[in-house]
Write a protein that holds these residues in place. Structure first.
Motif, mmCIF file in Angstrom:
data_model
loop_
_atom_site.group_PDB
_atom_site.id
_atom_site.type_symbol
_atom_site.label_atom_id
_atom_site.label_comp_id
_atom_site.label_asym_id
_atom_site.label_seq_id
_atom_site.Cartn_x
_atom_site.Cartn_y
_atom_site.Cartn_z
ATOM 1 N N HIS A 54 8.672 28.451 -25.352
ATOM 2 C CA HIS A 54 8.238 28.136 -23.986
ATOM 3 C C HIS A 54 7.421 29.293 -23.413
ATOM 4 O O HIS A 54 6.331 29.087 -22.844
ATOM 5 C CB HIS A 54 9.458 27.865 -23.115
ATOM 6 N N GLU A 57 4.026 29.519 -24.942
ATOM 7 C CA GLU A 57 3.105 28.500 -24.438
ATOM 8 C C GLU A 57 2.534 28.896 -23.077
ATOM 9 O O GLU A 57 1.339 28.725 -22.815
ATOM 10 C CB GLU A 57 3.816 27.149 -24.330
ATOM 11 N N VAL A 58 3.371 29.429 -22.216
ATOM 12 C CA VAL A 58 2.892 29.865 -20.902
ATOM 13 C C VAL A 58 1.880 31.000 -21.059
ATOM 14 O O VAL A 58 0.823 31.007 -20.414
ATOM 15 C CB VAL A 58 4.072 30.300 -20.008
ATOM 16 N N SER A 61 -1.379 29.642 -22.339
ATOM 17 C CA SER A 61 -2.082 28.911 -21.286
ATOM 18 C C SER A 61 -2.793 29.872 -20.332
ATOM 19 O O SER A 61 -3.936 29.634 -19.927
ATOM 20 C CB SER A 61 -1.096 28.040 -20.496
ATOM 21 N N HIS A 65 -6.816 30.136 -19.830
ATOM 22 C CA HIS A 65 -7.340 29.990 -18.468
ATOM 23 C C HIS A 65 -8.301 31.132 -18.144
ATOM 24 O O HIS A 65 -9.415 30.912 -17.648
ATOM 25 C CB HIS A 65 -6.167 29.965 -17.487
ATOM 26 N N ARG A 167 -8.685 21.879 -20.743
ATOM 27 C CA ARG A 167 -8.055 20.746 -21.429
ATOM 28 C C ARG A 167 -8.284 20.792 -22.930
ATOM 29 O O ARG A 167 -7.408 20.398 -23.705
ATOM 30 C CB ARG A 167 -8.577 19.428 -20.835
ATOM 31 N N ILE A 170 -5.586 22.747 -24.862
ATOM 32 C CA ILE A 170 -4.191 22.301 -24.855
ATOM 33 C C ILE A 170 -3.953 21.360 -26.029
ATOM 34 O O ILE A 170 -4.670 20.370 -26.178
ATOM 35 C CB ILE A 170 -3.851 21.576 -23.537
ATOM 36 N N ARG A 174 0.987 18.455 -26.087
ATOM 37 C CA ARG A 174 1.454 19.132 -24.872
ATOM 38 C C ARG A 174 0.639 18.758 -23.638
ATOM 39 O O ARG A 174 0.918 19.243 -22.543
ATOM 40 C CB ARG A 174 1.382 20.657 -25.067
ATOM 41 N N GLN A 178 1.788 19.576 -19.710
ATOM 42 C CA GLN A 178 1.099 20.518 -18.823
ATOM 43 C C GLN A 178 0.486 19.801 -17.618
ATOM 44 O O GLN A 178 0.421 20.372 -16.527
ATOM 45 C CB GLN A 178 0.061 21.312 -19.605
ATOM 46 N N TRP A 181 3.275 19.634 -15.220
ATOM 47 C CA TRP A 181 3.461 20.905 -14.507
ATOM 48 C C TRP A 181 2.525 20.971 -13.304
ATOM 49 O O TRP A 181 2.925 21.339 -12.196
ATOM 50 C CB TRP A 181 3.157 22.079 -15.439
ATOM 51 N N ALA A 207 7.333 16.220 -17.657
ATOM 52 C CA ALA A 207 7.341 17.674 -17.508
ATOM 53 C C ALA A 207 8.725 18.162 -17.110
ATOM 54 O O ALA A 207 9.228 19.151 -17.626
ATOM 55 C CB ALA A 207 6.312 18.109 -16.468
ATOM 56 N N ALA A 211 9.946 19.815 -20.595
ATOM 57 C CA ALA A 211 9.178 21.040 -20.746
ATOM 58 C C ALA A 211 9.927 22.292 -20.369
ATOM 59 O O ALA A 211 9.509 23.378 -20.711
ATOM 60 C CB ALA A 211 7.909 20.955 -19.896
#
Length: 240
Positions: A54, A57-58, A61, A65, A167, A170, A174, A178, A181, A207, A211
């Motif tokens: 987890h 993944e954050v 991301s 970004h 997008r 990802i 997932r 997301q 989220w 989510a 998630a």
């Protein structure tokens, strides 16, 4: 009822509110992550693997970004708003600082996922807090000094290209997670940004149910373990 007029894609000016939602959900996930890590018992490698995935993944991301902004935003903004050059330079420096801290976090995760050791747990939790603290200052600056200028100098199509870049980064497995989220945090903020799609409610539920290790993910024996991997080429360019 007459449909509202939509700004032409070629007109200068865009709606940057979605960026604030993205920032909100990234901060929310990072702020909660140290508690998830510290709640894992020493030696519980199954649970450590769940939480580590987890966190990874954050972190991924967040890096993706920032990479989108590095590629699609800063140069164009400097050329259109030269007076904003100092702010853009600050954004670049802050991105580099966040990237260094993400690298430290990613380096610490595999050992903790494999051992669930106390020292490894402490290193991961501290690395997350370092990312979050650095990010908090950066996002405040970006929302206060960059987004207002972008809103008047970019077309909607140009701005939307950042979302498309996000997008594409990802994994399909997932994507709905997301999206959920984002929808959850858009709804909390009352910004009216939830899309009128039949899938919106389902994505939000997915989510919440699937998630978040803090609520619903059970320990999963046999979950693939994190392993150290080379830095993505984009990150090496960012840190150069």
């Amino acid at each position: 009822m007459t449909a509202p007029l939509r700004r032409p894609d070629t007109a200068t000016g865009c709606d940057t509110r979605e960026m604030v939602v993205v920032h909100r959900f990234l901060r929310h996930l990072l702020a909660g992550a140290p508690g998830l890590v510290r709640a894992v018992r020493v030696g519980d490698t199954a649970r450590a693997g769940v939480v580590a995935e987890h966190v990874a993944e954050v972190a991924s991301s967040l890096h993706h970004h920032h990479h989108g902004e590095d590629v699609l935003l800063w140069d164009r903004l400097e050329s259109r708003a030269p007076a904003c050059a100092l702010h853009v330079g600050r954004m670049r420096a802050q991105h580099a600082a966040v990237a260094v801290r993400i690298a430290v976090l990613e380096d610490a995760l595999p050992a903790w996922a494999a051992t669930a050791g106390e020292a490894e747990r402490k290193a991961v939790a501290g690395a997350i807090e370092s990312v979050d603290a650095t990010l908090a200052e950066h996002l405040g600056d970006e929302e206060g000094t960059i987004l207002p200028v972008v809103a008047t100098t970019f077309t909607q199509a140009e701005w939307d290209s950042l979302g498309e870049h996000a997008r594409r980064g990802i994994p399909k497995s997932r994507l709905l997670i997301q999206l959920g989220w984002m929808l959850e945090h858009a709804a909390r903020g009352g910004r009216g940004l939830s899309p009128p799609l039949p899938a919106a409610t389902g994505a939000r539920r997915l989510a919440v149910r699937g998630a978040s290790p803090v609520r619903h993910l059970p320990p999963a024996a046999g979950r693939p373990r994190l392993t150290a991997r080379p830095r993505p080429r984009a990150r090496r360019r960012l840190l150069a």
